[in-house]
Scaffold this active site. Sequence first.
Site, PDB file in Angstrom:
ATOM      1  N   SER A 126       0.851  -1.194   0.000  1.00 61.21           N
ATOM      2  CA  SER A 126       0.000   0.000   0.000  1.00 61.21           C
ATOM      3  C   SER A 126       0.889   1.247   0.000  1.00 61.21           C
ATOM      4  O   SER A 126       1.746   1.395  -0.857  1.00 61.21           O
ATOM      5  CB  SER A 126      -0.958  -0.042   1.205  1.00 61.21           C
ATOM      6  N   GLU A 158      -1.467  -3.151  -8.067  1.00 59.07           N
ATOM      7  CA  GLU A 158      -2.758  -3.380  -7.420  1.00 59.07           C
ATOM      8  C   GLU A 158      -3.240  -2.034  -6.893  1.00 59.07           C
ATOM      9  O   GLU A 158      -2.478  -1.062  -6.840  1.00 59.07           O
ATOM     10  CB  GLU A 158      -2.637  -4.384  -6.270  1.00 59.07           C
ATOM     11  N   HIS A 182      -5.245  -5.623  -1.727  1.00 54.90           N
ATOM     12  CA  HIS A 182      -5.641  -5.210  -0.379  1.00 54.90           C
ATOM     13  C   HIS A 182      -6.661  -6.187   0.209  1.00 54.90           C
ATOM     14  O   HIS A 182      -7.846  -5.886   0.321  1.00 54.90           O
ATOM     15  CB  HIS A 182      -6.235  -3.798  -0.427  1.00 54.90           C
TER      16      HIS A 182
END
Length: 309
Positions: free
Chosen positions: A107, A205, A275
């Site tokens: 992230s 992602e 995630h």
Amino acid sequence: MQLALKNPRIGIAAPAGPPLDGRRLAQGLRNLEAQGLTLIRPRETYPTHGFLAGDDCARLEEFNALIARPDLDVILCVRGGYGALRLLDGLDYETAKRYPKVLVGYSDITALQLALHRRAGWPGLSGAMAAVEWPEPDDRWLEPYARLLRGETEVSLGPVDGSVPVPVVDGQAEAPLIGGNLATMTRLVGTPYMPNLAGSILFLEDVGELPYRIDALLAQLRLAGHLDNLAGAVLGQFTDAESPADRPSFTVEEVLDHYFRGAPYPVVRNWNYGHFPLKAPLPIGPRARLTVREGGASLTTLEPLLPSL
């Protein structure tokens, strides 16, 4: 399953957002210690400072203190969130060159991983964090995670949840892996912290980005030339990306196809990466082999994350 690391000392840092649940962080740390690890923590607490785990000075001091420790091979982040970008111009890259380590997280941690890869040659591991997945470790992701952190090669990075990747462009490539969170990576474009993606297998992602925003992020990468000379692409999950029912939109799959369907290199989507708790860890830096064929795809490391592991 045990990590069984050769060096049992690992650094713990919170360079971005604060832990959302102190009890989960405590459980994650206990689970890490149960692995026989000694946790090196320059800060014992992570006070909430707006959307940050402490002010910039505290987070930077913590991270640079871990960079400077020659007895560590791994730094594990508490969680992502936001805030890593604020530290990039204060990191001690010269010391980082002398004491290479694997930075573990995903992230927002993508910003630190890519900056340290570009400026100091550090590898990274896009995978489980102390307050997110470590409170409830699962052997399915822990097995490749442990093998990578032990410095093994020929580690399969395929799905750990039984999902099936979707081939987009067939082919095979052997090249360094690099990637992470799409939005965070795109924020580095035009800065001295953006790595050169040419000749690499790019993995991406994201979460909470609607299809038009994913399109905009990929368009920026393309217009900046970062998609031109890739060796391959591994497209993970883009979760929480549904457009409102009353708004016209492409699907995420249609957006990805627009940018990658005609690529002159192998491409796969629907990779088990993103995630959510049960995901395949993906390394940053080592060479890997990507094979995409009708009916499936595979991704396997060819080098260790860090020679000293």
